[in-house]
Design an enzyme around this catalytic site. Structure first.
Site, PDB file in Angstrom:
ATOM      1  N   THR A   1       2.730  -1.049   8.673  1.00 35.73           N
ATOM      2  CA  THR A   1       3.222  -1.904   9.760  1.00 35.73           C
ATOM      3  C   THR A   1       3.449  -3.353   9.327  1.00 35.73           C
ATOM      4  O   THR A   1       4.126  -4.105  10.033  1.00 35.73           O
ATOM      5  CB  THR A   1       2.191  -1.952  10.902  1.00 35.73           C
TER       6      THR A   1
ATOM      7  N   HIS B   1       7.051 -30.510  11.595  1.00 33.06           N
ATOM      8  CA  HIS B   1       6.474 -29.216  11.208  1.00 33.06           C
ATOM      9  C   HIS B   1       5.432 -29.379  10.102  1.00 33.06           C
ATOM     10  O   HIS B   1       4.488 -28.599  10.017  1.00 33.06           O
ATOM     11  CB  HIS B   1       7.581 -28.254  10.782  1.00 33.06           C
TER      12      HIS B   1
ATOM     13  N   HIS C   1       9.920 -23.684   9.679  1.00 32.14           N
ATOM     14  CA  HIS C   1       8.896 -24.337  10.502  1.00 32.14           C
ATOM     15  C   HIS C   1       7.477 -24.148   9.973  1.00 32.14           C
ATOM     16  O   HIS C   1       6.624 -25.009  10.200  1.00 32.14           O
ATOM     17  CB  HIS C   1       8.945 -23.805  11.939  1.00 32.14           C
TER      18      HIS C   1
ATOM     19  N   CYS D   1       2.844  -3.106   4.007  1.00 26.16           N
ATOM     20  CA  CYS D   1       2.036  -1.925   4.315  1.00 26.16           C
ATOM     21  C   CYS D   1       2.804  -1.159   5.384  1.00 26.16           C
ATOM     22  O   CYS D   1       3.984  -1.442   5.618  1.00 26.16           O
ATOM     23  CB  CYS D   1       0.613  -2.286   4.729  1.00 26.16           C
TER      24      CYS D   1
ATOM     25  N   ASP E   1       0.860  -1.174   0.000  1.00 26.02           N
ATOM     26  CA  ASP E   1       0.000   0.000   0.000  1.00 26.02           C
ATOM     27  C   ASP E   1       0.905   1.235   0.000  1.00 26.02           C
ATOM     28  O   ASP E   1       2.141   1.136  -0.136  1.00 26.02           O
ATOM     29  CB  ASP E   1      -1.025  -0.050   1.147  1.00 26.02           C
TER      30      ASP E   1
HETATM   31  C1  RB5 Z   1      -2.246   2.916   6.234  1.00 20.42           C
HETATM   32  O1  RB5 Z   1      -2.227   4.189   6.762  1.00 20.42           O
HETATM   33  C2  RB5 Z   1      -1.855   1.909   7.303  1.00 20.42           C
HETATM   34  O2  RB5 Z   1      -2.935   1.701   8.148  1.00 20.42           O
HETATM   35  C3  RB5 Z   1      -1.416   0.608   6.669  1.00 20.42           C
HETATM   36  O3  RB5 Z   1      -0.313   0.841   5.855  1.00 20.42           O
HETATM   37  C4  RB5 Z   1      -0.997  -0.490   7.622  1.00 20.42           C
HETATM   38  O4  RB5 Z   1      -0.054  -0.057   8.533  1.00 20.42           O
HETATM   39  C5  RB5 Z   1      -2.105  -1.238   8.251  1.00 20.42           C
HETATM   40  O5  RB5 Z   1      -1.921  -2.244   8.960  1.00 20.42           O
END
Ligand code: RB5
Length: 146
Positions: free
Chosen positions: A67, A133, A98, A65, A8
């Protein structure tokens, strides 16, 4: 090896860095976007990457993304996908050995380019060790039917 990658808007810069590492490793890369900084919804990106994996067009996928959390959650809703969120090298190694993770997730706002590159190198090269596993992975996949 063929890998499909997508991110994203929270990880477009990391995506370019990861693509460079993959190309160094001789991986054939398909990039499903996004290609700019405008806001997009990470489940749509997860769906595109995972469709290539479950459809056999790529052996594995990488989803990014901000996080890595949201996109890994979305990927793991798709049948046949075992997505591991790895923001460290040890997790990346274990995710292959695993868990036979066929999709790797990382966070563009969590990781610098250096650490992300190391994670990718390890995750691409490590193999599933099977044995006990395999039984556990089979049980994970059986949960899809419930
Ligand atoms: C987008 O702002 C953010 O929420 C997305 O990139 C991600 O971190 C969501 O888990």
């Amino acid at each position: 090896m063929k890998i499909t990658i997508g991110s994203d808007h929270g990880a477009v810069d990391l995506k370019e860095e990861v693509k460079m590492v993959l190309k160094e490793l001789g991986v054939e890369v398909t990039d499903v976007g996004t290609f700019g900084k405008e806001s997009v919804d990470y489940p749509d990106i997860a769906e595109k990457v995972c469709a290539d994996v479950t459809g056999g067009r790529s052996e594995r996928g990488i989803v990014l993304c901000g996080t890595g959390i949201g996109i890994s959650m979305a990927a793991n809703k798709i049948k046949g996908i075992r997505c591991a969120l790895c923001n460290d090298v040890y997790s990346a190694r274990m995710a292959r050995q695993h868990n036979d993770a066929n999709v790797l997730a990382m966070g563009g706002r969590v990781l610098g380019f250096g650490p992300a590159g190391e994670i990718v190198r390890v995750w691409v090269k490590e193999e599933f060790t099977g044995g006990r596993h395999a039984r556990r992975v089979d049980k994970i996949m059986a949960l899809e039917g419930r």
